[in-house]
Write a protein that holds these residues in place. Structure first.
Motif, PDB file in Angstrom:
ATOM      1  N   SER A 136       0.834  -1.200   0.000  1.00 17.60           N
ATOM      2  CA  SER A 136       0.000   0.000   0.000  1.00 17.60           C
ATOM      3  C   SER A 136       0.873   1.256   0.000  1.00 17.60           C
ATOM      4  CB  SER A 136      -0.907   0.022   1.228  1.00 17.60           C
ATOM      5  OG  SER A 136      -1.775  -1.078   1.228  1.00 17.60           O
ATOM      6  N   GLU A 141      -3.040   6.593   0.721  1.00 20.05           N
ATOM      7  CA  GLU A 141      -3.230   7.093  -0.643  1.00 20.05           C
ATOM      8  C   GLU A 141      -3.722   6.009  -1.585  1.00 20.05           C
ATOM      9  OE1 GLU A 141      -3.046  10.301  -1.453  1.00 20.05           O
ATOM     10  OE2 GLU A 141      -2.551  10.717   0.641  1.00 20.05           O
ATOM     11  N   ALA A 142      -3.191   4.796  -1.468  1.00 18.92           N
ATOM     12  CA  ALA A 142      -3.606   3.692  -2.333  1.00 18.92           C
ATOM     13  C   ALA A 142      -3.442   2.384  -1.568  1.00 18.92           C
ATOM     14  CB  ALA A 142      -2.779   3.664  -3.607  1.00 18.92           C
ATOM     15  N   SER A 193      -3.316  -1.596  -1.342  1.00 19.01           N
ATOM     16  CA  SER A 193      -2.943  -2.703  -2.214  1.00 19.01           C
ATOM     17  C   SER A 193      -3.920  -3.854  -2.015  1.00 19.01           C
ATOM     18  CB  SER A 193      -1.528  -3.160  -1.882  1.00 19.01           C
ATOM     19  OG  SER A 193      -1.196  -4.276  -2.648  1.00 19.01           O
TER      20      SER A 193
END
Length: 143
Positions: free
Chosen positions: A64, A90-91, A93
């Motif tokens: 992530s 933010e993102a 996984s």
């Protein structure tokens, strides 16, 4: 491998930017993340008292991406680390990273180049060398 920029910086120096989680060690009110930050693997120190989203961060899967703001510190064992003052996801996984020691077979390394570059430092160095050679050849041909 720690970047020289972290070792040479003074304690208390601020750092901010995006980081990809490689590995986590959660120990109650303190957690240690090994993360890729500015092209190097660094240790991030997260304290439950400093972060309102501590439990969210500790539950993130490896791979992530988080945005961090923190300052350099030394751990009790003397390791250069970044103590996180603020972090946001933010993102996340959804695909787990392959194990570091078992890695990929040669065929899977080419099929999943993006995962190989995330987990294998030697692949990153080789990729950078190939990119520099290609750039030098192109510059020579354009001149």
């Amino acid at each position: 491998m720690l970047g020289n920029w972290l070792i040479e910086s003074e304690i208390g120096t601020g750092f901010k930017g995006y980081s990809r989680i490689i590995r986590k060690r959660v120990h109650g009110k303190i957690s240690f993340f090994e993360a890729r930050f500015k092209g190097n693997n660094v240790q991030l120190v997260l304290l439950k008292d400093n972060l309102p989203n501590y439990t969210e961060l500790t539950r993130l899967p490896d791979g992530s991406v988080i945005y961090i703001y923190g300052e350099k510190c030394l751990t009790k064992s003397g390791e250069h680390s970044i103590k996180i003052g603020h972090a946001s996801v933010e993102a996340k996984s959804y695909v787990s990273l392959p194990e570091k020691h078992h890695g990929f077979s040669q065929i899977n390394r080419y099929r999943n180049r993006h995962l190989d570059l995330l987990t294998n430092d030697d692949s990153v160095r080789l990729f950078e060398i190939k990119a520099r050679i290609t750039q030098a050849i192109r510059e020579k041909l354009y001149d």
